[in-house]
Design an enzyme around this catalytic site. Structure first.
Site, PDB file in Angstrom:
ATOM      1  CG  LEU A   1      -1.896   1.125   1.425  1.00  0.00           C
ATOM      2  CD1 LEU A   1      -3.058   0.990   0.432  1.00  0.00           C
ATOM      3  CD2 LEU A   1      -2.477   1.140   2.856  1.00  0.00           C
TER       4      LEU A   1
ATOM      5  CB  SER B   1      -0.644   8.969   7.546  1.00  0.00           C
ATOM      6  OG  SER B   1       0.254   8.544   8.543  1.00  0.00           O
TER       7      SER B   1
ATOM      8  CD  GLU C   1      -0.587  -4.386   9.704  1.00  0.00           C
ATOM      9  OE1 GLU C   1      -1.803  -4.448   9.904  1.00  0.00           O
ATOM     10  OE2 GLU C   1       0.132  -5.390   9.506  1.00  0.00           O
ATOM     11  N   GLY C   2      -0.541   1.781  10.333  1.00  0.00           N
ATOM     12  CA  GLY C   2      -1.194   2.976  10.862  1.00  0.00           C
ATOM     13  C   GLY C   2      -0.495   3.426  12.119  1.00  0.00           C
TER      14      GLY C   2
ATOM     15  CB  SER D   1       0.348   6.096  18.041  1.00  0.00           C
ATOM     16  OG  SER D   1       0.986   4.907  18.451  1.00  0.00           O
TER      17      SER D   1
HETATM   18  N1  CAA Z   1     -13.563  -0.167   6.446  1.00  0.00           N
HETATM   19  C1  CAA Z   1     -14.286   0.006   5.323  1.00  0.00           C
HETATM   20  N2  CAA Z   1     -14.367   1.202   4.673  1.00  0.00           N
HETATM   21  C2  CAA Z   1     -13.673   2.221   5.204  1.00  0.00           C
HETATM   22  C3  CAA Z   1     -12.901   2.103   6.370  1.00  0.00           C
HETATM   23  C4  CAA Z   1     -12.866   0.845   7.004  1.00  0.00           C
HETATM   24  N3  CAA Z   1     -12.170   0.663   8.117  1.00  0.00           N
HETATM   25  N4  CAA Z   1     -12.324   3.280   6.647  1.00  0.00           N
HETATM   26  C5  CAA Z   1     -12.733   4.133   5.696  1.00  0.00           C
HETATM   27  N5  CAA Z   1     -13.541   3.486   4.833  1.00  0.00           N
HETATM   28  C6  CAA Z   1     -14.247   4.055   3.671  1.00  0.00           C
HETATM   29  C7  CAA Z   1     -15.089   5.248   4.120  1.00  0.00           C
HETATM   30  O1  CAA Z   1     -16.368   4.848   4.541  1.00  0.00           O
HETATM   31  C8  CAA Z   1     -15.164   6.066   2.828  1.00  0.00           C
HETATM   32  O2  CAA Z   1     -16.110   5.482   1.978  1.00  0.00           O
HETATM   33  P1  CAA Z   1     -17.199   6.372   1.140  1.00  0.00           P
HETATM   34  O3  CAA Z   1     -16.437   7.076   0.091  1.00  0.00           O
HETATM   35  O4  CAA Z   1     -18.141   5.350   0.582  1.00  0.00           O
HETATM   36  O5  CAA Z   1     -17.835   7.303   2.121  1.00  0.00           O
HETATM   37  C9  CAA Z   1     -13.799   5.821   2.200  1.00  0.00           C
HETATM   38  O6  CAA Z   1     -13.294   4.588   2.752  1.00  0.00           O
HETATM   39  C10 CAA Z   1     -12.806   6.925   2.477  1.00  0.00           C
HETATM   40  O7  CAA Z   1     -12.689   7.043   3.883  1.00  0.00           O
HETATM   41  P2  CAA Z   1     -12.044   8.311   4.597  1.00  0.00           P
HETATM   42  O8  CAA Z   1     -12.659   9.553   4.048  1.00  0.00           O
HETATM   43  O9  CAA Z   1     -12.106   8.083   6.060  1.00  0.00           O
HETATM   44  O10 CAA Z   1     -10.534   8.200   4.068  1.00  0.00           O
HETATM   45  P3  CAA Z   1      -9.277   9.090   4.423  1.00  0.00           P
HETATM   46  O11 CAA Z   1      -8.573   9.411   3.178  1.00  0.00           O
HETATM   47  O12 CAA Z   1      -9.654  10.208   5.347  1.00  0.00           O
HETATM   48  O13 CAA Z   1      -8.330   8.026   5.183  1.00  0.00           O
HETATM   49  C11 CAA Z   1      -7.402   6.906   7.046  1.00  0.00           C
HETATM   50  C12 CAA Z   1      -8.659   7.391   6.314  1.00  0.00           C
HETATM   51  C13 CAA Z   1      -7.935   6.182   8.299  1.00  0.00           C
HETATM   52  C14 CAA Z   1      -6.489   8.029   7.460  1.00  0.00           C
HETATM   53  C15 CAA Z   1      -6.630   5.895   6.150  1.00  0.00           C
HETATM   54  O14 CAA Z   1      -6.031   6.546   5.061  1.00  0.00           O
HETATM   55  C16 CAA Z   1      -5.576   5.135   6.897  1.00  0.00           C
HETATM   56  O15 CAA Z   1      -5.875   4.161   7.572  1.00  0.00           O
HETATM   57  N6  CAA Z   1      -4.289   5.558   6.800  1.00  0.00           N
HETATM   58  C17 CAA Z   1      -3.196   4.810   7.370  1.00  0.00           C
HETATM   59  C18 CAA Z   1      -2.625   3.876   6.345  1.00  0.00           C
HETATM   60  C19 CAA Z   1      -1.912   2.724   6.984  1.00  0.00           C
HETATM   61  O16 CAA Z   1      -2.325   2.211   8.003  1.00  0.00           O
HETATM   62  N7  CAA Z   1      -0.863   2.277   6.339  1.00  0.00           N
HETATM   63  C20 CAA Z   1      -0.164   1.139   6.793  1.00  0.00           C
HETATM   64  C21 CAA Z   1       0.577   0.526   5.668  1.00  0.00           C
HETATM   65  S1  CAA Z   1       0.531  -1.183   5.660  1.00  0.00           S
HETATM   66  C22 CAA Z   1       1.741  -1.717   6.671  1.00  0.00           C
HETATM   67  O17 CAA Z   1       2.325  -1.007   7.428  1.00  0.00           O
HETATM   68  C23 CAA Z   1       1.886  -3.158   6.589  1.00  0.00           C
HETATM   69  C24 CAA Z   1       3.162  -3.762   6.925  1.00  0.00           C
HETATM   70  O18 CAA Z   1       3.955  -3.959   6.053  1.00  0.00           O
HETATM   71  C25 CAA Z   1       3.373  -4.297   8.275  1.00  0.00           C
END
Ligand code: CAA
Length: 414
Positions: free
Chosen positions: A160, A167, A398-399, A401
């Protein structure tokens, strides 16, 4: 060693049978060792005991070696696969153990308590690669990829993050353009756990950046697809054996049938996957925190100053008490999130709560553990300096804190 492996494989295999009412087991007494049972059922206690013993014997002795060399721990992964722990929640018809989320969290905690790198490798395989394939894949995807991953024959990864999109996951720049029976992907992914060893990638790209999150798609990419390349390996502070690399896509050709869900479903797939994945990281953090406390109690009883063990000093006891209480609280938050998921209830807020609190606890316990060890804790002679480095990343991947707080706040406020 071989006997333990065989016996354990039988345990996990029979638990899957037992779920279907085809086998039975005697109760174990392992819960006494924990002094609390957290309402684990007999099967979950058995998994806890089995993975704990296995991890102590097989993973802990090699953890410092893998941390130092940054080698991908194939030996560990093969043994875990032999125990059916590379596909813990995947149903048996696709080659997994068919166990519940709580069993999965218990296993990741115990693995991480011994070796945090192996913990995240196993968590990514189970929750970031297998889970989305099972939840969103069609029957062809499931039949083709799940048995390979659940058996541990192939390693999976979740791609991703990008150099300019962490973020803000929806801000990704990797593009996918439909062309005849393929998509052509271009871009760079970064900090991808498992990617040094992975052969199957769940990778996200946008078909139209102006659509924001609605343009994002999830693709199943095989390592040998033309135009796909694993780039530089990251030299990281902690979880150094997790094979974390960059991925480079240069006109990478992906067959159209390898899209997961429909065009534009990718962001929701990514978020739903992280809801589950964050419980795995919470479990990893609880395991690291527990290891910090285990090491600290052992050291505090052995180390003498002013003619008495330092465990007799109340300021040292206070640190141990604060660790113990927070670890219990973190574990209970984790178990609650896992139980909610197992019951089919909403768990997004609870998963983020568990991830945030457990990772903060892991870091706090690591700092205290180094403090209790004094000068020795600051050297590689004792494992607590590695635990401190390993703990840090649980507050980031994975996001962060801060992102967990954002998710919790949005769920509180509606
Ligand atoms: N489940 C289902 N749908 C979801 C959801 C969830 N948990 N969270 C949001 N959505 C949906 C929303 O309902 C919205 O849908 P609609 O358009 O139909 O209304 C859409 O997704 C967009 O949601 P937001 O407006 O809330 O999106 P945003 O751009 O504001 O982002 C965020 C939200 C929580 C900040 C998200 O971008 C996020 O989680 N960021 C962090 C990313 C992350 O965790 N990265 C980790 C990388 S992976 C990793 O680290 C793995 C590894 O290798 C160990």
């Amino acid at each position: 060693m071989a006997d333990l492996g065989l016996q354990n494989k039988v345990v996990v295999g029979e638990l899957a049978l037992r779920k279907s009412g085809k086998a039975s087991f005697a109760t174990t007494s392992f819960k006494e060792a924990y002094e609390m049972d957290f309402n684990l059922n007999e099967d979950q206690l058995m998994i806890q005991e089995m993975v704990h013993k296995f991890a102590e014997k097989e993973l802990a002795p090699r953890a410092a070696h893998y941390d130092k060399t940054m080698e991908f721990p194939w030996e560990n992964v093969k043994k875990l696969a032999g125990l059916n722990l590379m596909g813990i929640t995947v149903p048996p018809e696709y080659g997994g153990a068919g166990l519940d989320s709580l069993s999965y969290c218990i296993a990741i905690e115990e693995i991480s308590r011994a070796c945090a790198s192996t913990g995240v490798i196993t968590a990514v395989q189970n929750s970031l690669a297998e889970f989305p394939l099972y939840k969103f894949g069609n029957e062809d995807h499931k039949k083709k990829y799940l048995p390979l991953l659940a058996s541990g024959e192939k390693i999976g990864a979740y791609a991703l993050t990008e150099p300019n999109s962490g973020s803000d996951a929806a801000g990704m720049e990797t593009t996918a353009v439909a062309h005849e029976d393929h998509y052509i992907l271009n871009g760079v992914k970064t900090f991808i756990t498992n990617s040094i060893a992975a052969e199957i990638f769940l990778l996200y790209a946008t078909v139209n950046k102006s659509l924001g999150h609605k343009g994002i798609c999830c693709f199943i990419i095989e390592k040998n697809f033309p135009g796909f390349k694993v780039g530089k390996k990251e030299e990281m502070m902690g979880v150094r054996a997790s094979g974390t690399c960059q991925l480079i896509l240069e006109n990478c050709r992906v067959p159209k049938e390898n899209i997961l869900g429909a065009e534009g479903d990718g962001f929701k797939i990514a978020m739903t996957t992280l809801d589950v994945g964050r419980m795995g990281i919470a479990a990893q953090a609880v395991g690291i925190a527990q290891a910090c406390m285990d090491q600290s109690i052992k050291y505090a009883k052995e180390r003498k100053q002013f003619n008495q063990p330092i465990s007799s000093f109340q300021l040292v006891q206070a640190m141990l008490v604060e660790m113990a209480v927070k670890i219990d609280a973190a574990r209970l938050l984790l178990y609650r999130a896992a139980k909610l998921r197992d019951e089919g209830a909403k768990f997004v807020k609870e998963s983020s709560m568990a991830k945030w609190f457990s990772s903060e606890t892991a870091m706090e316990c690591a700092i205290k553990a180094v403090q209790i060890h004094g000068g020795y804790g600051y050297t590689t002679e004792y494992p607590v300096e590695r635990l401190m480095r390993d703990a840090k990343v649980t507050q980031i991947y994975e996001g962060t804190s801060e992102i967990q707080k954002l998710v919790i706040a949005r769920n509180l406020l509606g």
